[in-house]
Design a protein around this motif. Sequence first.
Motif, mmCIF file in Angstrom:
data_model
loop_
_atom_site.group_PDB
_atom_site.id
_atom_site.type_symbol
_atom_site.label_atom_id
_atom_site.label_comp_id
_atom_site.label_asym_id
_atom_site.label_seq_id
_atom_site.Cartn_x
_atom_site.Cartn_y
_atom_site.Cartn_z
ATOM 1 N N SER A 99 0.824 -1.208 0.000
ATOM 2 C CA SER A 99 0.000 0.000 0.000
ATOM 3 C C SER A 99 0.859 1.259 0.000
ATOM 4 N N LYS A 100 1.994 1.240 0.668
ATOM 5 C CA LYS A 100 2.870 2.412 0.712
ATOM 6 C C LYS A 100 3.523 2.655 -0.645
ATOM 7 N N VAL A 101 3.891 1.587 -1.331
ATOM 8 C CA VAL A 101 4.434 1.757 -2.687
ATOM 9 C C VAL A 101 3.378 2.377 -3.587
ATOM 10 N N GLN A 102 2.150 1.897 -3.489
ATOM 11 C CA GLN A 102 1.064 2.438 -4.306
ATOM 12 C C GLN A 102 0.826 3.912 -3.990
ATOM 13 N N ALA A 103 0.847 4.270 -2.700
ATOM 14 C CA ALA A 103 0.640 5.668 -2.319
ATOM 15 C C ALA A 103 1.733 6.562 -2.908
ATOM 16 N N LEU A 104 2.973 6.107 -2.860
ATOM 17 C CA LEU A 104 4.079 6.876 -3.432
ATOM 18 C C LEU A 104 3.931 7.013 -4.943
ATOM 19 N N LEU A 105 3.449 5.980 -5.602
ATOM 20 C CA LEU A 105 3.268 6.040 -7.052
ATOM 21 C C LEU A 105 2.195 7.052 -7.444
ATOM 22 N N ILE A 106 1.117 7.131 -6.660
ATOM 23 C CA ILE A 106 0.094 8.137 -6.958
ATOM 24 C C ILE A 106 0.679 9.535 -6.817
ATOM 25 N N LEU A 107 1.436 9.756 -5.740
ATOM 26 C CA LEU A 107 2.056 11.064 -5.544
ATOM 27 C C LEU A 107 3.046 11.370 -6.662
ATOM 28 N N ALA A 108 3.823 10.370 -7.069
ATOM 29 C CA ALA A 108 4.780 10.578 -8.159
ATOM 30 C C ALA A 108 4.062 10.933 -9.452
ATOM 31 N N ARG A 109 2.944 10.258 -9.704
ATOM 32 C CA ARG A 109 2.182 10.545 -10.928
ATOM 33 C C ARG A 109 1.632 11.969 -10.888
ATOM 34 N N TYR A 110 1.216 12.423 -9.704
ATOM 35 C CA TYR A 110 0.793 13.828 -9.582
ATOM 36 C C TYR A 110 1.960 14.765 -9.885
ATOM 37 N N LEU A 111 3.127 14.462 -9.331
ATOM 38 C CA LEU A 111 4.283 15.338 -9.498
ATOM 39 C C LEU A 111 4.747 15.424 -10.949
ATOM 40 N N GLN A 112 4.396 14.413 -11.751
ATOM 41 C CA GLN A 112 4.691 14.495 -13.189
ATOM 42 C C GLN A 112 3.992 15.682 -13.830
ATOM 43 N N ASN A 113 2.877 16.116 -13.244
ATOM 44 C CA ASN A 113 2.092 17.222 -13.796
ATOM 45 C C ASN A 113 2.569 18.582 -13.298
#
Length: 207
Positions: A126-140
Motif C-alpha cells: 500500500s505504501k508503494v502504491q501511495a508513493l506512485l500516486i504522488l509521483a504521478r501527480y508530481l509528473q504534472n
Amino acid sequence: MPNSYWSNLDDCHLPPRHVADGLLDLYRERVQSIYPFLHWPTFMEAYNRLWLSDSDIKSMPRLTGVGLGGPDCPASVFYSALNAAFALAAQFIDGPAEERNERSAPFVRRSRHLMRMDFLDDADLSKVQALLILARYLQNTNLPSRCWNVVGMAFRMAQGLGLHLEMKAGTTSPLDIEMRRRVWHSCTCLDTYAILPHIAFPPFYSN
C-alpha cells in the motif's frame, strides 16, 4: 465549486461526496486505465466505507483485498493516497492551470502531511502504491526532481518487498501475484519517465 471545498487541512477531511466521487471517476478514467497499480475493487470498498457510520461498519465483514484499502493498509496511508488521487484528478478538470493547481493544493498538502518519515520504516504494497500516486501527480508539476525522488523511494521500497522477483504459483493468491506485477511494472514505467529531465542518470533498473 466554493473555495472552502478545497481548503480544509484536517487529515481525515473529505470533500462533499459528489465532489469526491467525481474526482475518483476522473482518476479511474485518466490514470487507473493507464497505470492499473491499484486493485480498484479493494480501493473502492475502503473508500465507500469512509462515508458510513461506525455502527454500519461494525455490522459489515472485515475488509479483504490487496494493497491500498486492504486489511493491512494503515488508515494514514489510505488517506494520504486518497488525497494524492484527488490532487491528481483535479489536474484533469477543465480550466486554466492556475485554477487546477489551486484545486489540487490542499489535497497535496494533506497527503504530504500524512506521509511522515515513519511512513518509510516498514515497507508494504500500500505504501508503494501511495508513493506512485504522488509521483504521478508530481509528473504534472514543475518539480521534476521531487518526482524523480518520490519514484526512487517507491522503487527502493518495491525492491525491498521483492516485487521485482517472480513468485511461484501456490505461494500466495493469484490476486497478490498479479498486483505485485502491476505495481512493479508501474515503478519501472514511472522511473523511465521521471528520468527524462535527469537524462545523465541511468534508471534504477536495466533490461
